[in-house]
Write a protein that holds these residues in place. Structure first.
Motif, mmCIF file in Angstrom:
data_model
loop_
_atom_site.group_PDB
_atom_site.id
_atom_site.type_symbol
_atom_site.label_atom_id
_atom_site.label_comp_id
_atom_site.label_asym_id
_atom_site.label_seq_id
_atom_site.Cartn_x
_atom_site.Cartn_y
_atom_site.Cartn_z
ATOM 1 N N SER C 125 0.829 -1.204 0.000
ATOM 2 C CA SER C 125 0.000 0.000 0.000
ATOM 3 C C SER C 125 0.858 1.248 0.000
ATOM 4 O O SER C 125 0.600 2.195 -0.735
ATOM 5 C CB SER C 125 -0.896 0.020 1.239
ATOM 6 O OG SER C 125 -2.203 -0.289 0.903
ATOM 7 N N GLY C 126 1.866 1.229 0.848
ATOM 8 C CA GLY C 126 2.741 2.391 0.916
ATOM 9 C C GLY C 126 3.384 2.681 -0.420
ATOM 10 O O GLY C 126 3.436 3.817 -0.882
ATOM 11 N N ILE C 127 3.887 1.619 -1.056
ATOM 12 C CA ILE C 127 4.574 1.809 -2.332
ATOM 13 C C ILE C 127 3.609 2.312 -3.394
ATOM 14 O O ILE C 127 3.919 3.225 -4.159
ATOM 15 C CB ILE C 127 5.225 0.489 -2.766
ATOM 16 C CG1 ILE C 127 6.343 0.138 -1.798
ATOM 17 C CG2 ILE C 127 5.741 0.575 -4.174
ATOM 18 C CD1 ILE C 127 6.902 -1.235 -1.988
ATOM 19 N N LEU C 128 2.418 1.728 -3.419
ATOM 20 C CA LEU C 128 1.438 2.194 -4.398
ATOM 21 C C LEU C 128 1.088 3.651 -4.158
ATOM 22 O O LEU C 128 0.911 4.427 -5.089
ATOM 23 C CB LEU C 128 0.184 1.318 -4.332
ATOM 24 C CG LEU C 128 0.374 -0.104 -4.845
ATOM 25 C CD1 LEU C 128 -0.829 -0.956 -4.511
ATOM 26 C CD2 LEU C 128 0.596 -0.085 -6.338
ATOM 27 N N GLY C 129 0.975 4.005 -2.873
ATOM 28 C CA GLY C 129 0.689 5.395 -2.558
ATOM 29 C C GLY C 129 1.765 6.325 -3.070
ATOM 30 O O GLY C 129 1.480 7.407 -3.596
ATOM 31 N N VAL C 130 3.019 5.914 -2.926
ATOM 32 C CA VAL C 130 4.118 6.744 -3.431
ATOM 33 C C VAL C 130 3.981 6.959 -4.922
ATOM 34 O O VAL C 130 4.168 8.065 -5.433
ATOM 35 C CB VAL C 130 5.466 6.083 -3.097
ATOM 36 C CG1 VAL C 130 6.591 6.694 -3.903
ATOM 37 C CG2 VAL C 130 5.766 6.222 -1.627
ATOM 38 N N ALA C 137 2.012 16.201 0.554
ATOM 39 C CA ALA C 137 1.897 15.736 1.934
ATOM 40 C C ALA C 137 1.490 14.263 1.937
ATOM 41 O O ALA C 137 2.006 13.460 2.716
ATOM 42 C CB ALA C 137 0.878 16.575 2.683
ATOM 43 N N LEU C 138 0.568 13.938 1.041
ATOM 44 C CA LEU C 138 0.147 12.548 0.906
ATOM 45 C C LEU C 138 1.331 11.679 0.473
ATOM 46 O O LEU C 138 1.538 10.572 0.977
ATOM 47 C CB LEU C 138 -0.985 12.467 -0.123
ATOM 48 C CG LEU C 138 -1.738 11.154 -0.233
ATOM 49 C CD1 LEU C 138 -2.453 10.851 1.061
ATOM 50 C CD2 LEU C 138 -2.717 11.207 -1.387
ATOM 51 N N PHE C 139 2.109 12.234 -0.469
ATOM 52 C CA PHE C 139 3.288 11.519 -0.943
ATOM 53 C C PHE C 139 4.241 11.250 0.217
ATOM 54 O O PHE C 139 4.727 10.126 0.388
ATOM 55 C CB PHE C 139 3.986 12.352 -2.024
ATOM 56 C CG PHE C 139 5.296 11.795 -2.481
ATOM 57 C CD1 PHE C 139 6.493 12.235 -1.925
ATOM 58 C CD2 PHE C 139 5.330 10.824 -3.457
ATOM 59 C CE1 PHE C 139 7.702 11.712 -2.344
ATOM 60 C CE2 PHE C 139 6.546 10.297 -3.884
ATOM 61 C CZ PHE C 139 7.738 10.740 -3.320
ATOM 62 N N MET C 146 5.986 3.447 3.735
ATOM 63 C CA MET C 146 6.746 2.420 3.018
ATOM 64 C C MET C 146 7.871 1.872 3.879
ATOM 65 O O MET C 146 8.274 0.730 3.783
ATOM 66 C CB MET C 146 7.377 3.120 1.807
ATOM 67 C CG MET C 146 7.445 2.359 0.570
ATOM 68 S SD MET C 146 7.956 3.421 -0.775
ATOM 69 C CE MET C 146 9.343 4.307 -0.110
ATOM 70 N N LEU C 147 8.401 2.739 4.690
ATOM 71 C CA LEU C 147 9.630 2.467 5.409
ATOM 72 C C LEU C 147 9.433 1.533 6.588
ATOM 73 O O LEU C 147 10.230 0.633 6.830
ATOM 74 C CB LEU C 147 10.137 3.826 5.914
ATOM 75 C CG LEU C 147 11.521 3.951 6.455
ATOM 76 C CD1 LEU C 147 12.495 3.487 5.445
ATOM 77 C CD2 LEU C 147 11.771 5.406 6.778
#
Lengths: 101, 619, 497
Positions: C125-130, C137-139, C146-147
């Motif tokens: 999810s984190g990666i897709l969000g990036v 801010a969302l980025f 992700m981390l």
């Protein structure tokens, strides 16, 4: 009031300084507590004097609260002192080092 | 119609795929049969299409492989007067060697892998031959590199075999780098990698650029063709099975470099300096390799150095602008060298796995047929008059001589001297292996030489001996055929031709005489220091190891231990320690001593009071 | 197409679906086989939805889909997601590699398996969000998200030196991230002063007027965050440790995706936000990339641990990618994105295979390996295949990307291009060393070693097929993102002082 405010404030500062010195420079826990008490009372004196000069009851109310807090604090402090005495057989504050950073 | 052209490389590829997918489930002889049949079919197609290749030839564009802005690499093949004979030679010789290998590798447990790789190699080689653009050519180029690596190290349990394969791959890859840089430069200059377009646009290149490209191409070719200075891999490559040596290191992969230079000859000839460099490298390598071959003890190593030397001749011709002569020698050499290698495989079998020619001898009595075949090959190699080898070598010598100029005359001298040495080492080989007394006992269980192993040798011998008919001097058939794509050779006077022929014949006879005196019946004398130096290739391996390999290892270790660990990570660890130190120093404030806390409290309080007073103070 | 006009929030679906996978895995942790089945299903469902997204692909440079909602109006932060060709291929890679990672992890019993898969999905999810966020801010939020799962994945399920590796990885990335945060806030404030409006939207923040010194400083902060992730030498030292100590799934996601977030950040955010400083920084970045290419290869060659060797090779691969990217040549940029995908496939496959080898041989050390070709032929064949791909043999995927990178680099600067080509030899050196040490030579012992299981073949086969397809016909992938890259060279050259 017949006594000028400045005099009372000076007295208050002097008593505060004595109390501070007592709290800062004594090793025995009892004396640190005494010093704190003296400081509190000095502050209270200043408050009451101000209340008298400006004819505002708030200062005296404040002092009453202060007295209550001082009493509570003394109660807790004295029980800590008794605890300290039981454990270490000395009133020396230097012994209490276990809360290390 | 043009898809038929694509069958030539695709049939071996399909064969390889079939072998891989069939795998162990196939009966024992199946991989060999599938491989041979697919290559033979490809040869049939190549021969059938040969007449159509005249003039413009046939082109075939199957699909776009890679593309981007200003760059396109299609999967495109072209069968023109240059690529058609080459393709025919590659497929025919490969088919014969496959037949041989079917017998040679019949009982090897890894034969599925072997024949899959063998067919894949033929596919890649045909891509090199038929590609119409340099990017696709590079695909074949790297493909043969990989297949060579895998096939040299085929018997991988022995670390030295894998090491030989590794060496081959790395050295040729150095050459590949130069080739790729040349391709990139041509792309950035001319906007295309299409070979025909590049050759056509060649005159528009600046002189310096043309020279640079020429030198880069030379280095690329030198890698694959094992010429100076990228030749150290070829002798060691003999660690692979004999069919591999015959196919890859005699007929096909090592000739790819010479073929490339022929293909791009219009480009190369734009820069006399680059062409001269090509010729010089060819001549020097020919001499160096011939001398080394003279002192080798292992039979396959003699042939390896011999190949290196003969490919040098091909480069010499290409540099002199004689594409016809170069290709002619390339084809004829493929015939007789493959023959010699395959015969060597049989010979080694006959001596129970013995490689050392000083321990052979007397085979003539036991193996008459093999002897005659080997003699045929040897005569071609030495350039005995009227053999194919004679005419092809002569064509090269003539073109170098006719090129004119002191430099080329010097190279001519080198080439003639090399011809003499070639004759010497060839006859040395003949004498030590076949004549005299057997110097080592026959093997206890002689390995039956399969029929399929001897059969291919006969047509190769015939082709080698009669190949001269393909391009007789004074207007040969091959020269005429190549006219659309290559400059015709300069007309030479009949007198010069006859004189040269006589000189060449003289070299052969002299070489034979020398060999006869030295090696007839005599066991090997003690090796002199000079002989040992040549046997070890003038210590080329050691030079490479000291100059390149060891520094690289040291640099890698240095990066690992010092730069990465001590410097970068050490710096970071130091920073971390610094922060930790600051934290430790600060934590002395929180050492648990209530007295210290009290002091801090008091000081802070006084400070605040002072600050408050200072703010409101109004003097 | 009806899908285009619909207002259905496909992007949000893609973004949050893995969280369902995470929750489900965590809940099912008491029943391991159900948990594993659920995890695999969730990953496949996500892949299916993402595959559907490819239907939106138009081949031009515009935004294919966008979703925009209010989030924190007081600060000007909006929930904005956007999909264009570039993010589409990276999202596709993420979904694909997630399936690979889950499949590769199914084999061995893991302690706290539910948590493991939950973290994997959270990371997805984190990666897709990036890749999808267009509000900075969302980025940043997703960048941090992700981390954290990766930190735990390495620290809990990793190998011997996992704790140090996890901490090192975390700190490296975090320092970059914090610098980026400061820079981001500064940028927003400057923008607000100029326009009177607080916004974190990437599209609106582009073109903010900035004084030179400030613009360089802000760019540097963003740049640092991204090049630590790429990683660009000399900021690469977290990578060998993190990749080596991570469990197989972690290594696959790390190499396949996390590194690419750095590249994506450069292309999508750092360079468009600060075109002037970016253009000035290109020669330096290219130089560092070149250094990384050779240094990484040399480092890889010197390793004793095969996993660490492959990890160091990533430094080399990404170095070449950066060189091609910095050329701003169309071929170079296309090659960079293509290589981002290719490297994910090839190196991901290699890490999966090393996990398999480690499980069988019990060691990743050269001293204890060798002769595997005779013992596990099918595994060895795949291993050879992927190593050839990694080495850049034409016909397989890495060569396609690398050739474009080299063309781009050469057209921009022949010397740099020629130097970059030299990297080929070094790549061959360490790859051959790896092959020699693992496949060839005499086997250490003759104990029977199990060859590939059905599940393992199932993991490797799609990777191999993709590597082959992308090697012979990469054009279809290039078509998808080609348009998205067209604007960048113009932007950087126009903005140069």
């Amino acid at each position: 009031m017949s006594v000028p405010l400045e005099h009372v404030l000076l007295l208050s500062v002097a008593i505060f300084a004595i109390g501070l010195a007592c709290a800062l420079f004594r090793r025995k826990f009892l004396f640190i507590l005494l010093g704190v008490e003296i400081m509190l009372n000095a502050a209270g004196l200043a408050l009451v004097a101000g209340s008298a000069v400006w004819r505002n009851p708030e200062g005296q109310v404040f002092w009453m609260l202060l007295a209550a807090i001082a009493a509570a604090e003394v109660a807790v402090g004295l029980s800590l002192l008794i605890h300290l005495h039981r454990r270490r057989h000395s009133g020396d504050v230097d012994e209490l080092r276990s809360l290390r950073g | 119609m043009d898809w038929v052209l694509a069958l030539i490389p695709l049939l071996p590829l399909l064969g390889s795929l079939a072998i891989v997918l069939g795998g162990r489930r196939l009966p024992a002889a199946a991989p060999g049969i599938i491989a041979t049949v697919s290559v033979a079919a490809s040869a049939a197609v190549a021969l059938l299409l040969l007449p159509h290749a005249a003039g413009e030839g046939i082109r075939s564009r199957l699909f776009v492989w890679l593309s981007s802005e200003g760059f396109a690499a299609p999967f495109g093949l072209v069968l023109d007067p240059l690529s058609a004979p080459m393709a025919a030679m590659v497929t025919v010789v490969s088919a014969l060697i496959h037949l041989y290998a079917a017998g040679y590798m019949r009982e090897d447990p890894g034969r599925v892998r072997f024949f899959a790789l063998f067919n894949l190699f033929v596919f890649a080689m045909l891509i090199i031959v038929l590609a119409d653009n340099l990017a696709l050519l590079f695909l074949g180029w790297e493909g043969v590199g990989f297949c060579s690596y895998a096939l040299i190290g085929f018997w991988f349990r022995e670390p030295k075999n894998a090491a030989a394969g590794q060496k081959a791959f790395l050295v040729t890859r150095v050459g590949d780098v130069f080739l790729l840089v040349a391709v990139l430069w041509l792309l950035s200059r001319l906007g295309t990698t299409d070979i025909v377009a590049i050759n056509a646009a060649a005159p528009s290149l600046p002189a310096a650029g043309a020279t640079a490209v020429g030198v880069l191409l030379l280095l690329g070719a030198a890698g694959k063709s094992a010429q100076l200075p990228l030749m150290t891999w070829l002798p060691d490559a003999m660690a692979g099975p004999t069919p591999v040596s015959a196919l890859i290191h005699a007929a096909t992969m090592v000739t790819a470099g010479a073929y490339l230079l022929c293909r791009l000859n219009p480009l190369l000839s734009q820069s006399p300096a680059a062409a001269a460099a090509v010729a010089a490298v060819g001549a020097l390598t020919a001499l160096y390799a011939a001398l080394c071959a003279l002192f080798q003890r292992e039979i396959k190593r003699v042939l390896a150095y011999s190949t290196m030397s003969q490919v040098g001749y091909m480069l010499l011709a290409a540099g002199a602008g004689a594409v016809g002569a170069s290709l002619f020698h390339l084809i004829v050499h493929a015939f007789f060298k493959a023959l010699l290698f395959m015969a060597a495989g049989v010979i080694i079998h006959r001596f129970g796995g013995e490689n050392d020619i000083t321990r052979m001898g007397g085979l003539r009595r036991e193996q008459r047929a093999l002897f005659y075949l080997f003699v045929a090959g040897a005569l071609c190699l030495a350039g005995a008059p009227l053999t194919g080898g004679f005419f092809s070598k002569d064509a090269i010598l003539l073109s170098v001589l006719e090129r004119g100029g002191g430099f080329y005359r010097l190279l001519f001298g080198v080439a003639i001297a090399t011809a003499l040495i070639t004759a010497v080492y060839t006859f040395r080989l003949l004498y030590l292996v076949f004549l005299g007394e057997r110097r080592s006992p026959p093997p206890a269980h002689p390995h039956a030489i399969g029929r399929s192993m001897m059969v291919p040798l006969w047509p190769l011998a015939a082709l080698g001996l009669l190949g001269g008919l393909g391009n007789l001097p004074g207007g040969g058939w091959l020269d005429g055929w190549l006219a659309p794509v290559a400059q015709p050779p300069p007309p030479a006077s009949h007198a010069a031709e006859w004189a040269l022929a006589a000189a060449a014949a003289l070299m052969v006879l002299a070489g034979w005489a020398l060999a006869h005196r030295r090696y007839r019946g005599a066991a090997a004398a003690a090796e002199t220091g000079l002989a040992r130096a040549f046997r070890l290739g003038l210590f080329a391996d050691e030079v490479v190891r000291a100059a390149l390999v060891r520094p690289f290892h040291a640099l890698a270790r240095f990066s690992r231990d010092w730069v990465d660990d001590r410097i970068i990570d050490g710096g970071l660890r130091g920073a971390a320690r610094g922060f930790g130190g600051i934290g430790a120093w600060l934590s002395r404030l929180a050492n648990g001593s209530l007295l210290r806390y009290r002091t801090a409290l008091g000081l802070g309080l006084l400070g605040l009071l002072a600050f408050a007073v200072a703010v409101v103070w109004r003097p | 197409m009806a899908l285009d006009e619909s207002t259905f929030p496909w992007l949000s679906l893609v973004l949050f679906l893995p969280l369902i996978g995470a929750a489900g895995s965590a809940l099912l942790s008491r029943w391991p086989s159900a948990c594993r089945a659920f995890a695999l299903t969730a990953a496949l469902v996500e892949l299916g939805v993402v595959a559907g997204l490819f239907g939106f692909s138009r081949g031009d440079g515009g935004w294919l889909r966008m979703e925009d909602f209010d989030w924190i109006p007081a600060l000007g932060i909006r929930y904005t997601l956007g999909l264009d060709g570039l993010s589409l291929v990276l999202v596709g890679l993420a979904a694909f590699l997630q399936v690979v990672a889950v499949l590769a992890s199914l084999g061995r019993e893991k302690s706290r398996a539910g948590l493991f898969y939950a973290l994997l999905f959270a990371m997805e999810s984190g990666i897709l969000g990036v890749f999808l966020a267009l509000d900075l801010a969302l980025f940043y939020f997703f960048w941090e998200v992700m981390l954290i799962p990766m930190f735990f994945l390495i620290g809990v399920w990793g190998h011997e030196r996992r704790r140090q590796a996890a901490i090192k990885f975390f700190l490296f990335t975090l320092i970059g991230s914090l610098l980026m945060l400061f820079s981001l806030v500064a940028l927003v404030i400057v923008h607000a002063k100029a326009t009177g409006q607080y916004t974190f939207s990437l599209l609106l923040l582009r073109g903010t007027e900035l004084p030179d010194g400030l613009s360089h400083a802000l760019y540097l902060a963003f740049l640092l965050a991204f090049i630590i992730k790429v990683p660009l030498a000399p900021l690469h030292t977290w990578l060998p440790d993190a990749h080596t100590e991570a469990p197989t799934a972690g290594s696959v996601i790390l190499a396949g995706l996390l590194l690419k977030t750095g590249v994506y950040g450069l292309l999508r955010i750092a360079m468009p936000l600060f075109p002037g400083p970016a253009a000035a920084s290109l020669p330096w970045l290219a130089a560092l990339g070149l250094v990384g290419l050779f240094y990484g290869a040399g480092l890889a060659f010197a390793q004793r641990d095969i996993k660490r060797l492959v990890a160091c090779s990533s430094v080399a691969h990404m170095g070449l990618l950066v060189v091609g990217l910095c050329s701003l040549d169309p071929a170079g940029l296309e090659g960079a994105v293509l290589q981002a995908v290719n490297h994910g496939i090839t190196t991901g496959a290699l890490f999966v295979m090393i996990g398999m080898i480690d499980a069988r041989a019990g060691s990743r050390d050269f001293e204890r390996l060798g002769g595997l070709w005779g013992r596990v032929p099918r595994l060895a064949a795949f291993f050879l295949f992927f190593n050839l791909a990694s080495m850049g043999v034409p016909g397989l995927n890495n060569f396609a990307g690398e050739l474009l990178l080299l063309i781009g680099a050469f057209r921009q600067n022949p010397l740099v291009g020629a130097a970059a080509v030299g990297g080929m030899v070094f790549a061959a050196a360490y790859t051959l060393r790896l092959l020699q040490g693992v496949l060839w030579g005499p086997p250490r012992d003759e104990a029977p070693m199990p060859d590939l299981t059905a599940r393992e073949t199932l993991v490797l086969l799609p990777l191999a097929l993709l590597a082959l397809i992308l090697g012979i016909q990469p054009g279809w992938l290039q078509e998808i993102f080609r348009g998205s890259l067209a604007a960048l060279p113009l932007l950087l050259s126009g903005g140069a002082p």
